[in-house]
Design an enzyme around this catalytic site. Structure first.
Site, PDB file in Angstrom:
ATOM      1  CE  LYS A  76      20.850  74.765  17.404  1.00 31.11           C
ATOM      2  NZ  LYS A  76      21.695  73.752  16.758  1.00 31.11           N
TER       3      LYS A  76
HETATM    4  P1  NAD Z   1      26.972  70.590  26.026  1.00 28.48           P
HETATM    5  O1  NAD Z   1      26.089  71.466  26.798  1.00 28.48           O
HETATM    6  O2  NAD Z   1      26.811  69.114  26.104  1.00 28.48           O
HETATM    7  O3  NAD Z   1      28.506  70.925  26.365  1.00 28.48           O
HETATM    8  C1  NAD Z   1      29.040  72.194  26.241  1.00 28.48           C
HETATM    9  C2  NAD Z   1      30.440  72.189  26.828  1.00 28.48           C
HETATM   10  O4  NAD Z   1      31.044  73.475  26.627  1.00 28.48           O
HETATM   11  C3  NAD Z   1      30.452  71.945  28.334  1.00 28.48           C
HETATM   12  O5  NAD Z   1      31.581  71.151  28.659  1.00 28.48           O
HETATM   13  C4  NAD Z   1      30.609  73.339  28.907  1.00 28.48           C
HETATM   14  O6  NAD Z   1      31.197  73.335  30.199  1.00 28.48           O
HETATM   15  C5  NAD Z   1      31.528  73.953  27.875  1.00 28.48           C
HETATM   16  N1  NAD Z   1      31.518  75.407  27.884  1.00 28.48           N
HETATM   17  C6  NAD Z   1      30.481  76.243  28.080  1.00 28.48           C
HETATM   18  N2  NAD Z   1      30.899  77.512  28.034  1.00 28.48           N
HETATM   19  C7  NAD Z   1      32.223  77.470  27.793  1.00 28.48           C
HETATM   20  C8  NAD Z   1      33.215  78.448  27.639  1.00 28.48           C
HETATM   21  N3  NAD Z   1      32.927  79.742  27.742  1.00 28.48           N
HETATM   22  N4  NAD Z   1      34.487  78.040  27.391  1.00 28.48           N
HETATM   23  C9  NAD Z   1      34.782  76.730  27.287  1.00 28.48           C
HETATM   24  N5  NAD Z   1      33.877  75.759  27.423  1.00 28.48           N
HETATM   25  C10 NAD Z   1      32.624  76.128  27.679  1.00 28.48           C
HETATM   26  O7  NAD Z   1      26.836  71.095  24.499  1.00 28.48           O
HETATM   27  P2  NAD Z   1      27.139  70.275  23.173  1.00 28.48           P
HETATM   28  O8  NAD Z   1      25.897  69.602  22.754  1.00 28.48           O
HETATM   29  O9  NAD Z   1      28.403  69.508  23.326  1.00 28.48           O
HETATM   30  O10 NAD Z   1      27.376  71.480  22.135  1.00 28.48           O
HETATM   31  C11 NAD Z   1      28.632  72.125  22.019  1.00 28.48           C
HETATM   32  C12 NAD Z   1      28.694  72.846  20.689  1.00 28.48           C
HETATM   33  O11 NAD Z   1      28.479  71.906  19.627  1.00 28.48           O
HETATM   34  C13 NAD Z   1      27.629  73.937  20.496  1.00 28.48           C
HETATM   35  O12 NAD Z   1      28.192  74.971  19.720  1.00 28.48           O
HETATM   36  C14 NAD Z   1      26.557  73.227  19.691  1.00 28.48           C
HETATM   37  O13 NAD Z   1      25.768  74.120  18.942  1.00 28.48           O
HETATM   38  C15 NAD Z   1      27.414  72.346  18.802  1.00 28.48           C
HETATM   39  N6  NAD Z   1      26.712  71.191  18.246  1.00 28.48           N
HETATM   40  C16 NAD Z   1      26.118  70.267  19.060  1.00 28.48           C
HETATM   41  C17 NAD Z   1      25.490  69.167  18.485  1.00 28.48           C
HETATM   42  C18 NAD Z   1      24.881  68.078  19.316  1.00 28.48           C
HETATM   43  O14 NAD Z   1      24.456  67.063  18.734  1.00 28.48           O
HETATM   44  N7  NAD Z   1      24.822  68.193  20.631  1.00 28.48           N
HETATM   45  C19 NAD Z   1      25.434  69.032  17.085  1.00 28.48           C
HETATM   46  C20 NAD Z   1      26.072  69.988  16.293  1.00 28.48           C
HETATM   47  C21 NAD Z   1      26.700  71.051  16.887  1.00 28.48           C
END
Ligand code: NAD
Length: 550
Positions: A240
């Site tokens: 990561k």
């Molecule tokens: P992103 O940046 O696209 O979206 C994050 C979202 O969370 C946004 O809508 C943001 O406004 C919201 N957010 C931020 N802080 C917040 C809070 N305190 N309360 C509520 N909402 C909040 O990120 P993403 O890629 O969607 O990732 C989200 C989660 O999924 C993370 O934990 C990430 O590690 C996990 N994840 C992502 C992927 C991927 O392919 N992108 C894969 C596996 C896991």
């Protein structure tokens, strides 16, 4: 500007100086500051002791009830972890520098202060405190280690391996500058790349841009990636990366400069056969395109396979951008079949409306699930009759955030998690479901789109209450699975269709779910423990087969 304001406590007895600082903080520009002021040390200490979470203390050392270094030592004793900035007069500079020698993060001369210097000094003070004190000491890293230790105990993992897997194998911390658009300011930020296990093949894991990124959080996410890849039987170890800053505060050209410089700082660690980054919170296809371009410029030819989650035109895979949300919904479909739940009769609530949450909500809705509520960093929206997802997505396209969406009731993120629903999908940050709210969670299935959204104590409460938890390393594994497909396509120079991608993704996730559900039933584990045991067992097998060098 987005996010919560930074909370500052000013301890200053001179009302003219207090007013000056207040005015400068209003002009900082790059972030909002919520300021409280105490005119004596006693009031300041009382405010610090009230349990309000301050981010920084601005301290005048000469106060009516305390003088010089004593002032600093008493504040430091009250808040050993907090950054303290000394505010000094021109005649007090020697005293202020003694306070910095004793552990204060910086001093500022009030009479020659401007908003930009004050704003940056506060930000750097927080950076220094982070770097000095809390790199490994993060709740996520403790959670990842505790989950691992619990599973290791249950599966009687050999102690040598247990010690080896408790910390990542390689970590790199970089601090690097990038130029702001005004051409005058140069910001310095901290970045990380962590590789947990190098025994399984190249390492793989996303890059996060977020103000809370530190070594511990990055290490936790790398460790979860190891178990996730092993569980999905992908030929990768976990990694990561991340940079500690708030991407919503910066322009596209600033993000590009930062990304390129970060890439060149960690370039020795990454590569298509070494370590392959992907998007995570705060990063997207465009970020991956800049990383791919920077890497390719350095080696002299195009290397699409150095990152996954890039645009299709650069060798990205069909279906990668929505794969995590899609995968989450596939896993929920498998669980619903097993639990004999008819999905079109169900309701869902999704926290986080970014890549994972937005797509999960969309695919739920396509299956006929009524999506009652969604949220982002600005808060949540709730409609008991169901949200019109296309309309919500269109609204965020125009307004960036969900705040102000007219066809629903506004709720806080905390309230959103406690809404009555069949499926709750936390898809934002870690640690959202904890001992304090686990008893109020009202769903039947908790599908973890985010990494580490549930703390260990909450996990036990949820199990006792019979909530069916689909753990992160299974529920959000769709992303890394299609990333694997992308890497395979890039290394073979052969592209697959969206139908092939989705069909293979469904097969791999359904197979993993069946293995876990079987293990959970046979061995009396919950699904998270079954998933961890499954992942750790595979890593154990690989490590024992390779043996120890030298
Ligand atoms: P992103 O940046 O696209 O979206 C994050 C979202 O969370 C946004 O809508 C943001 O406004 C919201 N957010 C931020 N802080 C917040 C809070 N305190 N309360 C509520 N909402 C909040 O990120 P993403 O890629 O969607 O990732 C989200 C989660 O999924 C993370 O934990 C990430 O590690 C996990 N994840 C992502 C992927 C991927 O392919 N992108 C894969 C596996 C896991």
């Amino acid at each position: 500007m987005s996010g919560k304001p930074l909370r500052a406590l000013l301890i200053e007895d001179n009302p003219i100086h207090a007013r000056l600082i207040e005015k400068l903080l209003e002009e900082v520009g790059s972030y909002d500051v919520a300021l409280q002021t105490g005119g004596t040390l006693a009031t300041g200490l009382e405010m610090l002791g009230r349990g309000e979470d301050f981010d920084v203390v601005l301290l005048d050392l000469v106060l009516p009830d305390s003088q010089e270094m004593d002032t600093y030592f008493r504040v430091r004793a009250a808040v050993p972890e907090l950054p303290v900035l000394i505010l000094s007069g021109i005649d007090d500079v020697t005293l202020a520098s003694r306070a910095v020698e004793a552990g204060a993060q910086d001093y500022l001369v009030k009479t020659s202060l401007d908003a930009q210097t004050l704003g940056r000094s506060i930000r750097y003070a927080r950076e220094i405190t982070h770097a000095q004190r809390s790199e490994w000491n993060s709740p996520s890293f403790r959670l990842a280690q505790q989950q691992f230790l619990k599973a290791a105990e249950l599966m009687s993992l050999d102690d040598n391996l247990r010690q080896r897997l408790l910390f990542p194998q390689r970590t790199q911390i970089v601090s690097f500058p990038f130029r702001r658009d005004n051409e005058q300011e140069v910001e310095t930020v901290f970045g990380y790349r962590v590789q947990h296990v190098l025994s399984m093949g190249p390492t793989k894991g996303g890059i996060r841009y977020h103000p809370d990124v530190n070594l511990g959080e990055t290490g936790a996410l790398a460790m979860w990636m190891t178990w996730k890849c092993a569980l999905m039987q992908l030929p990768f170890g976990g990694a990561k990366g991340g940079v500690r800053f708030d991407p919503t505060d910066f322009s596209r050209s600033e993000l590009q400069r930062l990304t390129r410089r970060y890439t060149s700082e960690i370039i020795g660690m990454i590569g298509p056969d070494k370590d392959i980054p992907a998007p995570d919170m705060g990063t997207d296809e465009q970020t991956m395109a800049w990383i791919m371009d920077t890497y390719s410029q350095q080696v002299g030819y195009a290397v699409p396979a150095v990152v996954t989650g890039k645009p299709v035109v650069l060798g990205g895979s069909e279906g990668r951008s929505e794969a995590t949300g899609r995968g989450l919904v596939y896993v929920v479909e498998e669980a619903a079949r097993r639990l004999e739940i008819d999905l079109p009769q169900t309701t869902a609530v999704v926290q986080g409306f970014g890549n994972v949450g937005r797509n999960a909500a969309r695919f739920f809705s396509e299956l006929g699930v009524t999506v009652l509520g969604v949220s982002d960093v600005t808060g949540g929206i709730f409609n008991p009759r169901g949200l019109h997802l296309d309309d919500v997505i269109d609204y965020t396209r125009r307004h960036r955030f969900l705040e102000g969406y007219p066809e629903a009731e506004a709720v806080t993120n905390e309230e959103l998690l406690e809404l009555q629903c069949d499926i709750l999908a936390p898809c934002a940050l870690q640690g959202q479901i904890h001992g304090g709210n686990a008893n109020q969670i009202q769903c039947r299935i908790l599908a973890e789109g985010a990494n580490g959204p549930t703390t260990l104590d909450a996990d036990e409460i949820l199990q006792d209450r019979g909530i069916y938890v689909l753990p992160d390393i299974l529920a959000n594994a769709g992303g890394v699975t299609v990333s694997y497909f992308e890497w395979v396509q890039d290394t073979q120079n052969y592209m697959w269709t969206l139908e092939q991608i989705n069909e293979r993704l469904r097969r791999i996730l359904a197979d993993a779910y069946e293995r876990l559900a079987g293990r959970a039933e046979n061995e009396g584990y919950d699904l998270r423990t079954a998933a961890l045991v499954e992942g750790i067992s595979r890593v154990r097998e690989a490590k024992l087969a390779r043996g120890l060098f030298p």
